[in-house]
Design a protein around this motif. Structure first.
Motif, mmCIF file in Angstrom:
data_model
loop_
_atom_site.group_PDB
_atom_site.id
_atom_site.type_symbol
_atom_site.label_atom_id
_atom_site.label_comp_id
_atom_site.label_asym_id
_atom_site.label_seq_id
_atom_site.Cartn_x
_atom_site.Cartn_y
_atom_site.Cartn_z
ATOM 1 N N ARG A 76 0.167 16.660 -1.758
ATOM 2 C CA ARG A 76 -0.440 15.635 -1.812
ATOM 3 C C ARG A 76 0.449 14.386 -2.174
ATOM 4 N NH1 ARG A 76 -4.167 16.195 -6.950
ATOM 5 N NH2 ARG A 76 -4.465 18.064 -5.864
ATOM 6 N N ALA A 77 0.178 13.235 -1.984
ATOM 7 C CA ALA A 77 0.782 12.071 -2.169
ATOM 8 C C ALA A 77 -0.266 10.932 -2.759
ATOM 9 C CB ALA A 77 1.403 11.321 -0.674
ATOM 10 N N ARG A 78 0.472 10.008 -3.629
ATOM 11 C CA ARG A 78 -0.209 9.179 -4.321
ATOM 12 C C ARG A 78 0.320 7.641 -4.095
ATOM 13 N NH1 ARG A 78 -3.599 9.274 -8.895
ATOM 14 N NH2 ARG A 78 -3.789 7.239 -10.149
ATOM 15 N N VAL A 79 -0.370 6.655 -3.878
ATOM 16 C CA VAL A 79 0.168 5.462 -3.518
ATOM 17 C C VAL A 79 -0.349 4.617 -4.754
ATOM 18 C CG1 VAL A 79 0.492 3.419 -2.061
ATOM 19 C CG2 VAL A 79 0.601 5.503 -1.338
ATOM 20 N N ASN A 80 0.432 3.794 -5.441
ATOM 21 C CA ASN A 80 -0.177 2.928 -6.487
ATOM 22 C C ASN A 80 -0.079 1.556 -6.224
ATOM 23 O OD1 ASN A 80 -0.923 4.860 -8.499
ATOM 24 N ND2 ASN A 80 1.226 5.496 -8.761
ATOM 25 N N ILE A 108 -8.717 11.383 1.987
ATOM 26 C CA ILE A 108 -7.795 10.131 1.479
ATOM 27 C C ILE A 108 -9.156 9.654 0.443
ATOM 28 C CG2 ILE A 108 -7.038 7.904 1.815
ATOM 29 C CD1 ILE A 108 -6.180 8.565 4.437
ATOM 30 N N ASN A 109 -8.676 9.454 -0.890
ATOM 31 C CA ASN A 109 -9.440 9.022 -1.980
ATOM 32 C C ASN A 109 -8.968 7.675 -2.135
ATOM 33 O OD1 ASN A 109 -11.367 11.176 -2.029
ATOM 34 N ND2 ASN A 109 -9.705 12.205 -3.163
ATOM 35 N N GLN A 151 -9.252 4.680 -5.131
ATOM 36 C CA GLN A 151 -9.833 4.424 -6.328
ATOM 37 C C GLN A 151 -9.302 3.205 -6.932
ATOM 38 O OE1 GLN A 151 -8.706 7.852 -8.781
ATOM 39 N NE2 GLN A 151 -10.117 9.193 -7.630
ATOM 40 N N ALA A 188 5.053 4.892 -4.815
ATOM 41 C CA ALA A 188 4.557 6.236 -4.082
ATOM 42 C C ALA A 188 5.209 7.200 -4.688
ATOM 43 C CB ALA A 188 4.517 6.041 -2.647
ATOM 44 N N THR A 189 4.413 8.265 -4.811
ATOM 45 C CA THR A 189 4.928 9.600 -5.197
ATOM 46 C C THR A 189 4.397 10.551 -4.527
ATOM 47 O OG1 THR A 189 3.130 10.063 -6.915
ATOM 48 C CG2 THR A 189 5.180 9.096 -7.645
ATOM 49 N N SER A 190 5.222 11.815 -4.053
ATOM 50 C CA SER A 190 4.443 12.912 -3.089
ATOM 51 C C SER A 190 5.040 14.225 -3.740
ATOM 52 C CB SER A 190 4.970 12.627 -1.745
ATOM 53 O OG SER A 190 6.373 12.771 -1.825
ATOM 54 N N SER A 191 4.124 15.294 -3.557
ATOM 55 C CA SER A 191 4.411 16.586 -3.746
ATOM 56 C C SER A 191 4.289 17.641 -2.383
ATOM 57 C CB SER A 191 3.788 17.260 -5.067
ATOM 58 O OG SER A 191 2.304 16.966 -4.707
#
Length: 271
Positions: free
Chosen positions: A13-17, A51-52, A54, A7-10
């Motif tokens: 926003r945040a992103r979970v791979n 929340i997207n 993909q 996971a990364t965040s700013s």
């Protein structure tokens, strides 16, 4: 089935791979991820807007690129393209994601009148809680049948700005439109995309990692050809920029031609 997760965040926003095993069924994995997110949606912070989810292979480039242009002044082009083209492409077997660059989506903006809200003893946080409580899309378990397992969902979503304006947010049936203006419009435009002087956007398609590139390419081309017949898309010009399946087929044809030419030359040399 799940191999790795990071996971990364700013600040906004945040992103979970998530990386799955090579033999994982990505259709099942996608449904399970969507179900788990829906279960915890109510526990997330109130300022989480969207929340997207993909699914695609990080090793693959986009399967296809299409350019779309339309005449100046056409009302709501992004919505038309989304409903009559992009959603059709998303339903194709083997397609993992369809996205677009260019024309921005409309957005709902709620402009709260601070004086009116304070007079009603309301603050923005309380208004946001009221709106969240009446708008949800949650997983509700599963149903076992002979044909298989069905995932159940409870849905209560706003279908128009009028429904949103009529939400009760305070005592004495105080409604949202009593203390705020609800605006549904495009955000401030900061970039302009043009093709031959016409407004334009690009659509790209990414396939699922397990899908056959050539087969999915043919399905995408057939679906686009069928979609163009829709009268709603008559004002649009849809141009194929790149499709990976064509490149693969052309490469294979060249290999076959080279093999035939080499075989013929070898026969002449032996003779």
């Amino acid at each position: 089935m799940l191999d790795q997760m990071s996971a990364t965040s700013s600040s906004n926003r945040a992103r979970v791979n998530m990386v799955f095993d090579q033999d994982a069924d990505m259709d099942v994995a996608y449904r399970e991820v969507r179900d788990r997110i829906a279960r915890v949606r109510g526990d997330l912070p109130d300022d989480v807007k969207q929340i997207n989810i993909q699914k695609h292979s990080a090793d693959n480039i986009a399967l296809a690129f299409y350019g779309v242009s339309w005449p100046e002044g056409l009302d709501n082009p992004r919505d038309i393209i989304d409903r009559h083209l992009m959603r059709r492409l998303e339903r194709i077997e083997g397609v993992g994601m369809v996205n677009a660059w260019g024309q921005a989506d409309r957005e709902i903006r709620i402009e709260v009148d601070r004086e009116l809200a304070e007079a009603a003893n309301l603050n923005i946080f309380e208004i946001a809680q009221k709106l969240s409580a009446s708008h949800f899309n949650l997983a509700s378990g599963s149903l076992e049948e002979r044909e298989g397992t069905y995932l159940l969902r409870s849905m209560a979503e706003y279908r128009s700005t009028a429904e949103l304006e009529n939400v009760v947010v305070g005592p004495n049936d105080l409604r949202l439109d009593d203390v705020a203006d609800v605006v549904y419009e495009f955000p401030k435009q900061e970039r302009f995309d043009r093709y031959n002087g016409r407004e334009s956007m690009a659509i790209f398609v990414i396939k699922e990692s397990q899908a056959n590139t050539v087969e999915v390419s043919e399905r995408v081309k057939a679906e686009v050809a069928e979609a163009i017949k829709d009268p709603a898309l008559a004002p649009f010009e849809i141009m194929l920029i790149f499709i990976q399946g064509n490149t693969i087929v052309t490469g294979l044809e060249q290999v076959v031609d080279s093999g035939l030419q080499g075989g013929i030359l070898a026969v002449f040399v032996l003779l």
